[in-house]
Design an enzyme around this catalytic site. Structure first.
Site, PDB file in Angstrom:
ATOM      1  N   ARG A 152       0.835  -1.204   0.000  1.00 40.56           N
ATOM      2  CA  ARG A 152       0.000   0.000   0.000  1.00 40.56           C
ATOM      3  C   ARG A 152       0.870   1.255   0.000  1.00 40.56           C
ATOM      4  O   ARG A 152       2.079   1.188   0.142  1.00 40.56           O
ATOM      5  CB  ARG A 152      -0.963   0.007   1.189  1.00 40.56           C
ATOM      6  N   CYS A 187      -2.320   9.525   8.102  1.00 35.31           N
ATOM      7  CA  CYS A 187      -2.099   8.251   7.425  1.00 35.31           C
ATOM      8  C   CYS A 187      -0.606   7.910   7.400  1.00 35.31           C
ATOM      9  O   CYS A 187       0.124   8.242   8.339  1.00 35.31           O
ATOM     10  CB  CYS A 187      -2.710   8.276   6.023  1.00 35.31           C
ATOM     11  N   ASP A 240      -2.564  10.780  -3.040  1.00 34.77           N
ATOM     12  CA  ASP A 240      -2.886   9.657  -3.931  1.00 34.77           C
ATOM     13  C   ASP A 240      -3.078  10.153  -5.358  1.00 34.77           C
ATOM     14  O   ASP A 240      -2.723   9.461  -6.311  1.00 34.77           O
ATOM     15  CB  ASP A 240      -4.132   8.928  -3.437  1.00 34.77           C
ATOM     16  N   ASN A 270      -6.552  12.418  -1.136  1.00 27.67           N
ATOM     17  CA  ASN A 270      -5.684  11.687  -0.210  1.00 27.67           C
ATOM     18  C   ASN A 270      -6.566  10.974   0.812  1.00 27.67           C
ATOM     19  O   ASN A 270      -7.796  11.117   0.801  1.00 27.67           O
ATOM     20  CB  ASN A 270      -4.703  12.651   0.467  1.00 27.67           C
ATOM     21  N   LYS A 271      -5.917  10.222   1.683  1.00 29.51           N
ATOM     22  CA  LYS A 271      -6.633   9.389   2.668  1.00 29.51           C
ATOM     23  C   LYS A 271      -7.786  10.128   3.331  1.00 29.51           C
ATOM     24  O   LYS A 271      -7.657  11.294   3.708  1.00 29.51           O
ATOM     25  CB  LYS A 271      -5.630   8.915   3.730  1.00 29.51           C
TER      26      LYS A 271
END
Ligand SMILES: O=P(O)(O)OC[C@H]1O[C@H](OP(=O)(O)O)[C@H](O)[C@@H]1O
EC number: 5.3.1.29
Length: 307
Positions: free
Chosen positions: A17, A124, A193, A203-204
Site C-alpha cells: 500500500r 495516514c 494519492d 488523499n486518505k
C-alpha cells in the site's frame, strides 16, 4: 501471469500500500510479466500486455500513481517482441529508479520549509511526507510530529513506528482530535494519492478535515507528491474516483448482521480543494497547487486517449 495476479491481489488487499509503493510494484510486475512473453508474436504480445495492465489498474481506483506507472511502463513502439520487451524493461527500470530517487529529492526540497522547533501534523502513512519530516530531523531541526490514527486501517501506527525508530518525538491522536489539537501545530504535511489539474488533492479520508482545521487556525498545509501522482485524465474533466472499501474494515460483520437497519459507508479518500493547500513538494521543485497543469504537461504529457 501468476506472479502478476499475486501482486495485483497484494495491492487490492493493501498488503502492498501507499500510492508510491503500489505504482512501483505494478511497474515491476508488468516488466516481469513481459519477460515471460518472448515466444508470442507482436499482436498477441500487445493483447497480453493490455490485459495485464487492466488487471493491475483495476485493483484500486483512486491513486493515479497506479495507472500512470502502468502507462509509462507498457508504452512501446517496437514491431518485434524482443525489442518490445527491452523497451518495457527499460521503462520500468527507469520508472522505479526515478520513483526511488524522487523520495530523497522531495525530502530535501520539503525540509527547507520546516523550521527548527516546528510541530508537524501528518495523516495516514505517506513515504513522501515522512521523507520531508525525516530529512528535516536529520538536518538537526528539533521537530516533533503529531500523527493521526487514520481509521479504519490505522496506517498511523505504521507512521508512529517509523518516526519512533528514527528517533523523532511523536504524539498519536485519534482522527477526531485534529481540530482541538491544531492550536499546537505549526505545519501540516501530508502525502497524495492523486492531484487533479485544478490543484485539488485526493488523499486518505480525513485529509480534508485536517486542511479545514488548518485553514481555520491559519496554519500552512504542505503536500508531498511525486510528479507521477498528478492526474492527466482530469484535464478531460474526468473526476477522480473515490474508492469505497468494505464495511468489514469498520465494523465486525457479525455485529453488523444484528442491525438490519444499519449500513456502513467506508470511503477511502477525500478531496481537499486547492485553496486549502499552500504548497506541493515534488521531486522537481515546490509549487503552488495552481501549477498542477504545468506539471502534468511537462512531466506526464497531455496526448490523451479521449475514450
Ligand atoms: O506514496 P506515499 O507517499 O507513500 O503515500 C501516499 C498516500 O497513499 C496512501 O494510501 P493507502 O494507505 O494506500 O490507501 C495514503 O493516502 C498516503 O497519503
Amino acid at each position: 501471469m501468476d506472479d502478476l495476479l499475486t501482486t495485483a491481489e497484494k495491492i487490492r488487499s493493501m498488503e502492498i500500500r501507499g500510492a508510491g509503493r503500489i505504482a512501483v510494484a505494478a511497474s515491476a510486475a508488468l516488466r516481469n510479466y513481459a519477460l515471460t512473453l518472448g515466444s508470442l508474436d507482436i499482436e498477441e504480445f500487445n493483447i497480453k500486455i493490455e490485459e495485464a495492465a487492466k488487471v493491475l489498474v483495476n485493483t484500486r481506483p483512486t491513486a493515479v500513481s497506479l495507472p500512470n506507472a502502468v502507462m509509462l511502463t507498457k508504452k512501446h513502439t517496437s514491431l518485434t517482441v524482443p525489442e518490445a520487451i527491452d523497451e518495457i524493461v527499460a521503462s520500468s527500470d527507469r520508472f522505479i529508479k526515478n520513483a526511488t530517487e524522487a523520495l530523497g529529492k522531495i525530502g530535501r526540497i520539503g525540509a527547507e520549509r520546516i523550521r527548527d522547533g516546528d510541530v508537524i501534523l501528518t495523516h495516514c502513512n505517506s513515504h513522501a511526507a515522512l521523507s520531508i519530516i525525516k530529512t528535516a530531523f536529520d538536518q538537526g531541526k528539533r521537530i516533533s510530529v503529531i500523527a493521526t490514527e487514520s481509521r479504519p486501517r490505522r496506517q498511523g501506527f505504521i507512521t508512529i513506528k517509523e518516526l519512533s525508530d528514527h528517533g523523532i518525538p511523536t504524539t498519536l491522536i485519534v482522527d477526531s482530535a485534529v481540530r482541538l489539537t491544531m492550536k499546537e501545530v505549526d505545519l501540516v504535511v501530508v502525502g497524495a494519492d492523486s492531484i487533479s489539474v485544478n490543484g485539488a488533492l485526493i488523499n486518505k479520508i480525513g485529509t480534508s478535515q485536517l486542511a479545514l482545521a488548518a485553514q481555520e487556525a491559519r496554519k500552512n498545509v504542505i503536500v508531498a507528491a511525486e510528479t507521477y501522482k498528478f492526474s492527466p485524465r482530469t484535464l478531460l474533466g474526468e473526476m477522480v474516483e473515490i474508492e469505497d472499501r468494505s464495511a468489514d474494515e469498520v465494523i465486525d460483520p457479525k455485529l453488523l448482521k444484528e442491525m438490519p437497519n444499519v449500513k456502513v459507508k467506508n470511503p477511502g479518500f477525500d478531496v481537499t480543494p486547492a485553496e486549502y493547500i499552500d504548497l506541493i513538494i515534488t521531486e522537481v521543485g515546490a509549487f503552488p497547487p495552481a501549477m498542477a497543469f504545468a506539471i502534468i504537461r511537462d512531466y506526464l504529457g497531455i496526448e490523451l486517449d479521449h475514450h
